[in-house]
Each structure stands twice: as structure tokens, then as C-alpha cells.
Design an enzyme around this catalytic site. Structure first.
Site, PDB file in Angstrom:
ATOM      1  N   CYS A   1       0.811  -1.228   0.000  1.00 13.48           N
ATOM      2  CA  CYS A   1       0.000   0.000   0.000  1.00 13.48           C
ATOM      3  C   CYS A   1       0.842   1.276   0.000  1.00 13.48           C
ATOM      4  CB  CYS A   1      -0.971  -0.004   1.173  1.00 13.48           C
ATOM      5  SG  CYS A   1      -2.146  -1.360   1.076  1.00 13.48           S
TER       6      CYS A   1
ATOM      7  N   HIS B   1      -3.406   7.657   3.047  1.00 15.23           N
ATOM      8  CA  HIS B   1      -3.754   6.318   2.561  1.00 15.23           C
ATOM      9  C   HIS B   1      -5.152   5.984   3.062  1.00 15.23           C
ATOM     10  CE1 HIS B   1      -3.686   2.252   1.364  1.00 15.23           C
ATOM     11  NE2 HIS B   1      -3.462   1.728   2.559  1.00 15.23           N
TER      12      HIS B   1
ATOM     13  N   ASN C   1      -9.980   0.247   0.420  1.00 10.90           N
ATOM     14  CA  ASN C   1      -8.519   0.335   0.351  1.00 10.90           C
ATOM     15  C   ASN C   1      -8.053  -0.173  -1.016  1.00 10.90           C
ATOM     16  OD1 ASN C   1      -5.759   0.066   0.599  1.00 10.90           O
ATOM     17  ND2 ASN C   1      -5.823  -0.889   2.619  1.00 10.90           N
TER      18      ASN C   1
HETATM   19  N1  COA Z   1     -18.311  -8.060  10.171  1.00  9.24           N
HETATM   20  C1  COA Z   1     -18.623  -8.411  11.417  1.00  9.24           C
HETATM   21  N2  COA Z   1     -17.709  -8.766  12.337  1.00  9.24           N
HETATM   22  C2  COA Z   1     -16.413  -8.771  11.948  1.00  9.24           C
HETATM   23  C3  COA Z   1     -16.019  -8.422  10.645  1.00  9.24           C
HETATM   24  C4  COA Z   1     -17.027  -8.059   9.735  1.00  9.24           C
HETATM   25  N3  COA Z   1     -16.757  -7.701   8.455  1.00  9.24           N
HETATM   26  N4  COA Z   1     -14.665  -8.505  10.562  1.00  9.24           N
HETATM   27  C5  COA Z   1     -14.231  -8.894  11.767  1.00  9.24           C
HETATM   28  N5  COA Z   1     -15.287  -9.071  12.599  1.00  9.24           N
HETATM   29  C6  COA Z   1     -15.288  -9.505  13.992  1.00  9.24           C
HETATM   30  C7  COA Z   1     -14.094 -10.342  14.371  1.00  9.24           C
HETATM   31  O1  COA Z   1     -14.298 -11.695  13.984  1.00  9.24           O
HETATM   32  C8  COA Z   1     -14.054 -10.183  15.869  1.00  9.24           C
HETATM   33  O2  COA Z   1     -14.975 -11.047  16.438  1.00  9.24           O
HETATM   34  P1  COA Z   1     -14.645 -11.813  17.818  1.00  9.24           P
HETATM   35  O3  COA Z   1     -14.483 -10.711  18.827  1.00  9.24           O
HETATM   36  O4  COA Z   1     -15.857 -12.654  18.007  1.00  9.24           O
HETATM   37  O5  COA Z   1     -13.391 -12.570  17.549  1.00  9.24           O
HETATM   38  C9  COA Z   1     -14.582  -8.765  16.081  1.00  9.24           C
HETATM   39  O6  COA Z   1     -15.203  -8.373  14.840  1.00  9.24           O
HETATM   40  C10 COA Z   1     -13.509  -7.754  16.422  1.00  9.24           C
HETATM   41  O7  COA Z   1     -12.427  -7.950  15.555  1.00  9.24           O
HETATM   42  P2  COA Z   1     -11.228  -6.947  15.506  1.00  9.24           P
HETATM   43  O8  COA Z   1     -10.247  -7.409  14.465  1.00  9.24           O
HETATM   44  O9  COA Z   1     -10.713  -6.676  16.889  1.00  9.24           O
HETATM   45  O10 COA Z   1     -12.021  -5.628  15.021  1.00  9.24           O
HETATM   46  P3  COA Z   1     -11.485  -4.212  14.726  1.00  9.24           P
HETATM   47  O11 COA Z   1     -12.294  -3.190  15.426  1.00  9.24           O
HETATM   48  O12 COA Z   1      -9.992  -4.146  14.891  1.00  9.24           O
HETATM   49  O13 COA Z   1     -11.789  -4.031  13.169  1.00  9.24           O
HETATM   50  C11 COA Z   1     -10.585  -4.147  11.101  1.00  9.24           C
HETATM   51  C12 COA Z   1     -11.241  -4.941  12.242  1.00  9.24           C
HETATM   52  C13 COA Z   1      -9.949  -5.141  10.137  1.00  9.24           C
HETATM   53  C14 COA Z   1     -11.661  -3.355  10.395  1.00  9.24           C
HETATM   54  C15 COA Z   1      -9.530  -3.188  11.704  1.00  9.24           C
HETATM   55  O14 COA Z   1      -8.711  -3.889  12.614  1.00  9.24           O
HETATM   56  C16 COA Z   1      -8.662  -2.570  10.652  1.00  9.24           C
HETATM   57  O15 COA Z   1      -9.121  -1.832   9.817  1.00  9.24           O
HETATM   58  N6  COA Z   1      -7.344  -2.831  10.736  1.00  9.24           N
HETATM   59  C17 COA Z   1      -6.411  -2.267   9.792  1.00  9.24           C
HETATM   60  C18 COA Z   1      -6.430  -3.100   8.546  1.00  9.24           C
HETATM   61  C19 COA Z   1      -5.749  -2.402   7.422  1.00  9.24           C
HETATM   62  O16 COA Z   1      -5.881  -1.219   7.247  1.00  9.24           O
HETATM   63  N7  COA Z   1      -5.011  -3.165   6.606  1.00  9.24           N
HETATM   64  C20 COA Z   1      -4.374  -2.656   5.461  1.00  9.24           C
HETATM   65  C21 COA Z   1      -3.202  -1.850   5.865  1.00  9.24           C
HETATM   66  S1  COA Z   1      -2.542  -1.124   4.446  1.00  9.24           S
END
Ligand code: COA
Length: 322
Positions: A115, A249, A279
């Protein structure tokens, strides 16, 4: 002393728009529009069809930038593409793009920094111009990241979309690009990676998908990006208050808001496209830049802070007087 001036921009998106509801319904995902919007800010993304790829999208964005800048393809003396989704393993998409633009002999290569690919490519282009090796450069960020994600995995498939953005840079007596700062830390590779390639499990590649530990990526991105923003300001001897626009980004609206807060910048000075495009990896910064220039928010003379963060990890920032 030579500098790089930003001449014009362009963008391209695949034909197919996919909403959160459509994505969840099509693949039977246990998710909802509300969850996705609240946690990421994403509402829609574009998905490439089989005949769309980094080269075709990159070509559309490049042609728009050339037309807007009033340049012919023959005016270019270098092409650099930030992409991790090159159409073929080789030749890379920058070379295939050069052929489509009909300019044999012009050097072309891609920079693979996931990215951060566009930020890395922009910085390399700037070094070519400053050293006098090139005077008119096309920099493209083009990706089809939707092909790397498992459509049945709700934690990654919702996050990514496809697209391309392009900028033209030319040698000038004044900046232009004031400072670029790049970083990488390979110790974090296992937090965000694609598990196969030419050197490992190559034959299983079509059954593999991107692997990510989302919440750890989130926290490190906020910290590293905040640090590089401050480092970039210090290097340019510029204060936070002088920034007119943050062009970040577009991975997650909550990451963008945290960085705006760190810069003490109100959200109406931040270009946000993650809601529309999700993204798009290395396409995300040039896509956002093009949108805000074309709709008139970004004006000539404005001071722009660009930043990106990606797998590796790689990250970086650029301060640009537009
Ligand atoms: N819908 C519903 N629930 C979801 C889900 C979705 N699309 N994706 C994940 N969950 C659930 C998980 O399974 C987890 O459930 P659990 O508590 O029963 O295990 C819960 O939501 C919390 O997961 P978590 O990963 O802690 O959530 P979060 O608030 O961190 O959000 C992201 C998840 C991926 C949206 C967030 O972490 C994020 O954006 N991270 C950065 C990713 C990124 O930018 N990557 C590219 C970098 S260039």
C-alpha cells in the site's frame, strides 16, 4: 537545484461498483453494512472484471493525467509504477503500460511496496528528477487487490477495492515535492502478507489469500504514520498549522481520523475517499489526490501532506507544494 513539480493527475476505476450489502449477500458473509461502516468507514468499492487489471487501469489514469497536463506520451522520459498486483509476474505492469502508451525505449519499472507503493514510486521519481536523470516522469499507483482476498473472509474481503491513480512530475526551479520520507520494517511481515510467490508454494498461489492481523496492523499503522508525519514536517522545517490538506492512505476512516487528530487538522482539511473506494492499496493516495484536485478543493499553492502504510511493513510521507 532542481525540484519535482506536480503537473497533473488522473484516475481510473473498474466498471463494477459493489456495496457492503451486495458483498455480504453474494458471499454469505456474517456481517452488515452497519458493522463495516462503523469499524472502517467503507460503503462501496470497485471490483475489476477479468479484462481489467493494473495495466489497463494504469493506462486509463495515465492518459487522463497526460491529457490534463497537455502532454503527449512522447514527452515522458521515465515511467514508475507502484503496484503489487502486476498483471504478469514479468514483464511488470510499468513495462506493459509503456508499450500501451507507444513509447519504446523509455525506461519503465515498478516499485513493490504494497500500500506504500505509490509513495515509494513518487520518492524514487523525485530522486531521478533532482539528480537530473529525468525531467518528465509518469508515476502510477494501480492495483487489483480484490483478487488477493478470500471473498468468504469477512475480516479482509470487505476492506479492499481496485483502481488506479497517476501523476505527472516535471523538473522545476522550486518545489514541488519538498520532502519525502520512507521506512520499512520486515520484522512485521507476518502481520500482513500473501503466503505464496515464485520462491515459495508458487503452484498453490491461485488457492492462497492475503493474511492479516487487523487490529495489530491498525495500532502500528497509527503509531508509525503519526511518527513519519512529524519527521517529514521537521525535515521540511514546516509546522502542522501550515498544512492545507492531508491526503492519506485510504485504509480505514478511524486510522485517518487518528492521524488528522495528531496533526490537529480538522476533517474538512482531510481528503477522504475510503467510503467510496475502500482500500485500493497503492492506488489510494493518487486516487484521492486526483479527486480533490478535480473537484477544486486542492488549489495551486496549497501545501499537501501525503502518507501511506502497507504490508512489510512499509510506510512513508511526502510534503508537496501544489
Ligand atoms: N463483520 C462483522 N464482524 C467482523 C467483521 C465483519 N466484516 N470482521 C471482523 N469481525 C469480527 C471479528 O471476527 C471479531 O470477532 P470476535 O471478537 O468474536 O473474535 C470482532 O469483529 C472484532 O475484531 P477486531 O479485528 O478486533 O475488530 P477491529 O475493530 O480491529 O476491526 C478491522 C477490524 C480489520 C476493520 C480493523 O482492525 C482494521 O481496519 N485494521 C487495519 C487493517 C488495514 O488497514 N489493513 C491494510 C493496511 S494497508
Amino acid at each position: 537545484m532542481k525540484y519535482s513539480r506536480l503537473v497533473s493527475t488522473g484516475r481510473a476505476l473498474p466498471r463494477q461498483l459493489v456495496t457492503n450489502e451486495e458483498l455480504a449477500r453474494t458471499h454469505g458473509l456474517d456481517t452488515s453494512d452497519q458493522w463495516i461502516v462503523e469499524r472502517t468507514g467503507i460503503r462501496t468499492r470497485y471490483r475489476a472484471a477479468p479484462d481489467e487489471n493494473a495495466t489497463t487501469l494504469g493506462e486509463q489514469a495515465a492518459r487522463q493525467a497526460l491529457e490534463t497536463g497537455g502532454w503527449a506520451a512522447e514527452d515522458l522520459d521515465l515511467i514508475i509504477m507502484g503496484t503489487t498486483s502486476s498483471e504478469l509476474m514479468f514483464p511488470n505492469s510499468a513495462v506493459l503500460l509503456q508499450a500501451k502508451l507507444g513509447i519504446p525505449g523509455v525506461p519503465a519499472f515498478s516499485v513493490e511496496a504494497v500500500c506504500s507503493g505509490f509513495l515509494y514510486a513518487l520518492s524514487v521519481a523525485d530522486q531521478f528528477i533532482r539528480s537530473g536523470q529525468a525531467a518528465r516522469v509518469l508515476v502510477v499507483g494501480a492495483e487489483t487487490f480484490s483478487r488477493f482476498v478470500d471473498p468468504r473472509d469477512r475480516s479482509t474481503s470487505i476492506l479492499f477495492g481496485d483502481g488506479a491513480g497517476a501523476v505527472l512530475l516535471e523538473a522545476a526551479d522550486e518545489p514541488g515535492i519538498m520532502v519525502t520520507r520512507l521506512h520499512a520494517d520486515g520484522r512485521y511481515a507476518e502481520l500482513l502478507y500473501f503466503p505464496s510467490g515464485p520462491g515459495r508454494n508458487f503452484r498453490s498461489m491461485q488457492n492462497d489469500y492475503l493474511i492479516m492481523q487487523g487490529s495489530r496492523v491498525f495500532k502500528i499503522a497509527v503509531q508509525k504514520l503519526g511518527d513519519v508525519l512529524e519527521e517529514t514536517l521537521r525535515a521540511a522545517n514546516v509546522t502542522k498549522e501550515q498544512i492545507d490538506w492531508l491526503v492519506p492512505h485510504q485504509a480505514n476512516l478511524r486510522i485517518i481520523e487518528a492521524l488528522a487528530h495528531r496533526l490537529e487538522l480538522p476533517m474538512n482539511r482531510v481528503v477522504v475517499t475510503v467510503d467510496q473506494h475502500a482500500n485500493t492499496s497503492s492506488a489510494s493516495v493518487p486516487l484521492a489526490l486526483d479527486i480533490a484536485i478535480r473537484d477544486g478543493r486542492i488549489q495551486r499553492g496549497d501545501l499537501l501532506m501525503l502518507e501511506a502504510f502497507g504490508g512489510g511493513f512499509t510506510w512513508g510521507a511526502a510534503l508537496i507544494r501544489y
